[in-house]
Design a protein around this motif. Structure first.
Motif, PDB file in Angstrom:
ATOM      1  N   LEU A 301     -12.502   3.863  -4.484  1.00 16.52           N
ATOM      2  CA  LEU A 301     -11.278   3.942  -5.273  1.00 16.52           C
ATOM      3  C   LEU A 301     -10.307   4.949  -4.658  1.00 16.52           C
ATOM      4  O   LEU A 301      -9.101   4.684  -4.544  1.00 16.52           O
ATOM      5  CB  LEU A 301     -11.602   4.343  -6.711  1.00 16.52           C
ATOM      6  CG  LEU A 301     -10.403   4.493  -7.658  1.00 16.52           C
ATOM      7  CD1 LEU A 301      -9.543   3.239  -7.668  1.00 16.52           C
ATOM      8  CD2 LEU A 301     -10.884   4.841  -9.067  1.00 16.52           C
ATOM      9  N   GLU A 302     -10.822   6.093  -4.225  1.00 21.75           N
ATOM     10  CA  GLU A 302      -9.966   7.084  -3.575  1.00 21.75           C
ATOM     11  C   GLU A 302      -9.432   6.547  -2.255  1.00 21.75           C
ATOM     12  O   GLU A 302      -8.262   6.762  -1.904  1.00 21.75           O
ATOM     13  CB  GLU A 302     -10.740   8.384  -3.348  1.00 21.75           C
ATOM     14  CG  GLU A 302      -9.894   9.492  -2.747  1.00 21.75           C
ATOM     15  CD  GLU A 302     -10.562  10.851  -2.817  1.00 21.75           C
ATOM     16  OE1 GLU A 302     -10.109  11.769  -2.090  1.00 21.75           O
ATOM     17  OE2 GLU A 302     -11.527  11.011  -3.584  1.00 21.75           O
ATOM     18  N   LYS A 303     -10.271   5.828  -1.524  1.00 23.00           N
ATOM     19  CA  LYS A 303      -9.838   5.217  -0.266  1.00 23.00           C
ATOM     20  C   LYS A 303      -8.686   4.257  -0.510  1.00 23.00           C
ATOM     21  O   LYS A 303      -7.696   4.237   0.242  1.00 23.00           O
ATOM     22  CB  LYS A 303     -11.021   4.492   0.381  1.00 23.00           C
ATOM     23  CG  LYS A 303     -10.714   3.806   1.692  1.00 23.00           C
ATOM     24  CD  LYS A 303     -11.962   3.113   2.229  1.00 23.00           C
ATOM     25  CE  LYS A 303     -11.680   2.392   3.537  1.00 23.00           C
ATOM     26  NZ  LYS A 303     -12.899   1.698   4.053  1.00 23.00           N
ATOM     27  N   TRP A 304      -8.795   3.464  -1.567  1.00 22.64           N
ATOM     28  CA  TRP A 304      -7.750   2.496  -1.887  1.00 22.64           C
ATOM     29  C   TRP A 304      -6.465   3.188  -2.336  1.00 22.64           C
ATOM     30  O   TRP A 304      -5.367   2.821  -1.929  1.00 22.64           O
ATOM     31  CB  TRP A 304      -8.253   1.541  -2.966  1.00 22.64           C
ATOM     32  CG  TRP A 304      -7.195   0.677  -3.577  1.00 22.64           C
ATOM     33  CD1 TRP A 304      -6.698   0.738  -4.839  1.00 22.64           C
ATOM     34  CD2 TRP A 304      -6.496  -0.407  -2.934  1.00 22.64           C
ATOM     35  NE1 TRP A 304      -5.737  -0.216  -5.033  1.00 22.64           N
ATOM     36  CE2 TRP A 304      -5.598  -0.935  -3.882  1.00 22.64           C
ATOM     37  CE3 TRP A 304      -6.561  -0.967  -1.665  1.00 22.64           C
ATOM     38  CZ2 TRP A 304      -4.752  -2.000  -3.590  1.00 22.64           C
ATOM     39  CZ3 TRP A 304      -5.706  -2.034  -1.370  1.00 22.64           C
ATOM     40  CH2 TRP A 304      -4.825  -2.545  -2.322  1.00 22.64           C
ATOM     41  N   LEU A 305      -6.593   4.216  -3.182  1.00 24.82           N
ATOM     42  CA  LEU A 305      -5.418   4.913  -3.691  1.00 24.82           C
ATOM     43  C   LEU A 305      -4.662   5.645  -2.578  1.00 24.82           C
ATOM     44  O   LEU A 305      -3.434   5.696  -2.588  1.00 24.82           O
ATOM     45  CB  LEU A 305      -5.826   5.905  -4.779  1.00 24.82           C
ATOM     46  CG  LEU A 305      -6.311   5.297  -6.103  1.00 24.82           C
ATOM     47  CD1 LEU A 305      -6.880   6.373  -7.016  1.00 24.82           C
ATOM     48  CD2 LEU A 305      -5.188   4.546  -6.801  1.00 24.82           C
ATOM     49  N   LYS A 306      -5.397   6.191  -1.629  1.00 19.44           N
ATOM     50  CA  LYS A 306      -4.765   6.968  -0.564  1.00 19.44           C
ATOM     51  C   LYS A 306      -4.195   6.097   0.552  1.00 19.44           C
ATOM     52  O   LYS A 306      -3.127   6.381   1.088  1.00 19.44           O
ATOM     53  CB  LYS A 306      -5.763   7.970   0.023  1.00 19.44           C
ATOM     54  CG  LYS A 306      -6.047   9.163  -0.867  1.00 19.44           C
ATOM     55  CD  LYS A 306      -6.944  10.161  -0.154  1.00 19.44           C
ATOM     56  CE  LYS A 306      -7.131  11.430  -0.980  1.00 19.44           C
ATOM     57  NZ  LYS A 306      -7.990  12.422  -0.279  1.00 19.44           N
ATOM     58  N   HIS A 307      -4.913   5.024   0.899  1.00 20.40           N
ATOM     59  CA  HIS A 307      -4.489   4.216   2.045  1.00 20.40           C
ATOM     60  C   HIS A 307      -4.637   2.715   1.746  1.00 20.40           C
ATOM     61  O   HIS A 307      -5.427   2.026   2.401  1.00 20.40           O
ATOM     62  CB  HIS A 307      -5.303   4.582   3.296  1.00 20.40           C
ATOM     63  CG  HIS A 307      -5.267   6.044   3.629  1.00 20.40           C
ATOM     64  ND1 HIS A 307      -4.146   6.667   4.101  1.00 20.40           N
ATOM     65  CD2 HIS A 307      -6.242   6.996   3.539  1.00 20.40           C
ATOM     66  CE1 HIS A 307      -4.411   7.949   4.310  1.00 20.40           C
ATOM     67  NE2 HIS A 307      -5.668   8.176   3.974  1.00 20.40           N
ATOM     68  N   PRO A 308      -3.913   2.190   0.766  1.00 18.07           N
ATOM     69  CA  PRO A 308      -4.063   0.762   0.422  1.00 18.07           C
ATOM     70  C   PRO A 308      -3.724  -0.186   1.562  1.00 18.07           C
ATOM     71  O   PRO A 308      -4.355  -1.231   1.715  1.00 18.07           O
ATOM     72  CB  PRO A 308      -3.103   0.590  -0.766  1.00 18.07           C
ATOM     73  CG  PRO A 308      -2.136   1.723  -0.647  1.00 18.07           C
ATOM     74  CD  PRO A 308      -2.907   2.860  -0.067  1.00 18.07           C
ATOM     75  N   ASP A 309      -2.734   0.171   2.380  1.00 13.69           N
ATOM     76  CA  ASP A 309      -2.321  -0.732   3.456  1.00 13.69           C
ATOM     77  C   ASP A 309      -3.376  -0.818   4.559  1.00 13.69           C
ATOM     78  O   ASP A 309      -3.436  -1.809   5.286  1.00 13.69           O
ATOM     79  CB  ASP A 309      -0.994  -0.282   4.047  1.00 13.69           C
ATOM     80  CG  ASP A 309      -0.363  -1.349   4.924  1.00 13.69           C
ATOM     81  OD1 ASP A 309      -0.167  -2.464   4.427  1.00 13.69           O
ATOM     82  OD2 ASP A 309      -0.112  -1.066   6.107  1.00 13.69           O
ATOM     83  N   LYS A 310      -4.204   0.219   4.677  1.00 10.38           N
ATOM     84  CA  LYS A 310      -5.284   0.163   5.657  1.00 10.38           C
ATOM     85  C   LYS A 310      -6.432  -0.708   5.159  1.00 10.38           C
ATOM     86  O   LYS A 310      -7.153  -1.313   5.953  1.00 10.38           O
ATOM     87  CB  LYS A 310      -5.789   1.574   5.967  1.00 10.38           C
ATOM     88  CG  LYS A 310      -4.798   2.429   6.746  1.00 10.38           C
ATOM     89  CD  LYS A 310      -5.393   3.784   7.089  1.00 10.38           C
ATOM     90  CE  LYS A 310      -4.397   4.623   7.895  1.00 10.38           C
ATOM     91  NZ  LYS A 310      -4.966   5.957   8.240  1.00 10.38           N
ATOM     92  N   VAL A 311      -6.602  -0.747   3.844  1.00  8.76           N
ATOM     93  CA  VAL A 311      -7.654  -1.589   3.260  1.00  8.76           C
ATOM     94  C   VAL A 311      -7.213  -3.054   3.250  1.00  8.76           C
ATOM     95  O   VAL A 311      -7.962  -3.949   3.629  1.00  8.76           O
ATOM     96  CB  VAL A 311      -7.980  -1.131   1.829  1.00  8.76           C
ATOM     97  CG1 VAL A 311      -8.993  -2.089   1.180  1.00  8.76           C
ATOM     98  CG2 VAL A 311      -8.539   0.288   1.838  1.00  8.76           C
ATOM     99  N   LYS A 312      -5.982  -3.286   2.811  1.00  9.41           N
ATOM    100  CA  LYS A 312      -5.455  -4.650   2.708  1.00  9.41           C
ATOM    101  C   LYS A 312      -4.059  -4.680   3.330  1.00  9.41           C
ATOM    102  O   LYS A 312      -3.063  -4.386   2.660  1.00  9.41           O
ATOM    103  CB  LYS A 312      -5.420  -5.104   1.252  1.00  9.41           C
ATOM    104  CG  LYS A 312      -5.067  -6.561   1.057  1.00  9.41           C
ATOM    105  CD  LYS A 312      -5.140  -6.968  -0.403  1.00  9.41           C
ATOM    106  CE  LYS A 312      -6.566  -7.095  -0.880  1.00  9.41           C
ATOM    107  NZ  LYS A 312      -6.650  -7.701  -2.234  1.00  9.41           N
ATOM    108  N   PRO A 313      -3.954  -4.995   4.620  1.00  4.71           N
ATOM    109  CA  PRO A 313      -2.666  -4.979   5.331  1.00  4.71           C
ATOM    110  C   PRO A 313      -1.616  -5.831   4.629  1.00  4.71           C
ATOM    111  O   PRO A 313      -1.896  -6.952   4.204  1.00  4.71           O
ATOM    112  CB  PRO A 313      -3.011  -5.547   6.704  1.00  4.71           C
ATOM    113  CG  PRO A 313      -4.471  -5.255   6.873  1.00  4.71           C
ATOM    114  CD  PRO A 313      -5.069  -5.377   5.503  1.00  4.71           C
TER     115      PRO A 313
END
Length: 339
Positions: A301-313
């Motif tokens: 969740l923290e990964k998604w909140l901080k870097h959403p574009d890296k998770v889902k371009p």
């Protein structure tokens, strides 16, 4: 090494890779192991097409082998076989036969396609769900119950589900391999399809139309429960638990209202949530996945909140890496408390 041997080895390697990849798909995700009546009907069409192709291949190979042997060049024989160019009988034969084979495939295909797009009769008491595709997430509106969810489509076992499919931006394609074939979702247009599931479980769905940079990660889940459990889920969605219970959750609600509420909606929260640009987060804490691709836990969740574009371009979700450690922890606690 000759070019022929090199090419042969490459073909062998690619064949082995294709074979291994074909074996990676779990039965619950495969069109060859349907878990609903829609999938079973479509599998029948697949079988018909395979039988037709196998028949054509067998006939061609028999003719090919016969001609290869019958008219092979023999020592001392310089004669030329009879030429059949311009034969009316042969041209009619290889024109009529494909037409017949295509008709055999086309008739049940067209009939099944229209049948699956029809709305079930009132006697069947089908569940109606409006499906709206976005870049790159899915919205499910339960018109019979008056609420929306995102990323997880919950349906009862052994009940018809009538899907009204549309798109908010570009062309997408709704596909749950084990439950039904692909149907396009077009902006400004509504397509329909009917699915059902005969087994309780979670089935993976995905977008089958190239829709942008995040296309390969535009996944969702279809959660199938017994009807009683599904009714309990509906009751919980209609009266969700969205009130913070701890100081950290209360602070997380404040952080959410300051940064997220213009896009996201949360039903049952004390503050009015009208955001509809992004997924409805009601019941977020009970979802299996974050953004449809990450396992739902604090780290992801923290990964998604901080870097959403890296998770889902290509995602329109803004980055929240500016939050301090305390506010990030509080926001996560609040989101995970949503039931």
């Amino acid at each position: 090494m000759s070019r022929g041997k090199h090419l042969g080895r490459l073909l062998f390697v690619f064949s082995m890779i294709a074979l291994l990849m074909a074996g990676c798909e779990e039965p619950a995700k495969s069109v060859l192991d349907p878990q609903g009546s829609t999938g079973e009907e479509q599998l029948t069409l697949i079988k018909i097409s395979i039988y037709i192709m196998a028949f054509v291949f067998a006939v061609v190979m028999v003719i090919f082998i016969y001609v290869l042997i019958r008219y092979r060049q023999k020592p001392g024989d310089d004669s030329i076989p009879e030429q059949v160019e311009g034969s009316t009988k042969l041209e009619l034969l290889w024109t009529v036969i494909p037409i017949i084979l295509l008709a055999i495939l086309a008739v049940p295909t067209v009939a099944t396609t229209f049948s699956l797009a029809e709305k079930p009769s009132e006697e069947e008491e089908a569940l109606t769900v409006k499906v709206t595709a976005h870049q790159y997430w899915w919205e499910f509106e339960y018109e019979d119950y008056g609420f929306k969810t995102a990323q997880e489509l919950h349906i009862p076992k052994d009940k018809k589900v009538y899907l009204k499919l549309t798109s908010r931006d570009v062309i997408h394609s709704f596909w749950v391999p084990a439950l039904g074939g692909k149907t396009d979702l077009n902006p400004g247009q509504t397509n329909t399809m009917t699915i059902d599931a005969k087994k309780v479980g979670t089935y993976e769905g995905r977008c089958a139309e190239l829709c942008g940079a995040g296309h390969a990660l535009m996944n969702f889940e279809v959660v199938v429960d017994e009807e009683q459990k599904f009714d309990q889920w509906v009751a919980q969605r209609q009266e969700p638990s969205s009130q913070p219970q701890t100081a950290a959750q209360e602070r997380g609600e404040e952080v959410f209202s300051q940064n997220c509420m213009s896009c996201h909606a949360i039903d049952g929260a004390e503050l009015e949530r009208k955001g509809n640009k992004a997924p409805n987060l009601t019941g977020f804490g009970e979802r299996d996945k974050i953004a449809g691709v990450l396992e739902n836990n604090d780290e992801n969740l923290e990964k998604w909140l901080k870097h959403p574009d890296k998770v889902k371009p290509g995602s329109y979700m803004p980055s929240f890496d500016f939050l301090n450690e305390k506010d990030m922890k509080s926001l996560k606690a609040y989101l995970q408390s949503l039931e």
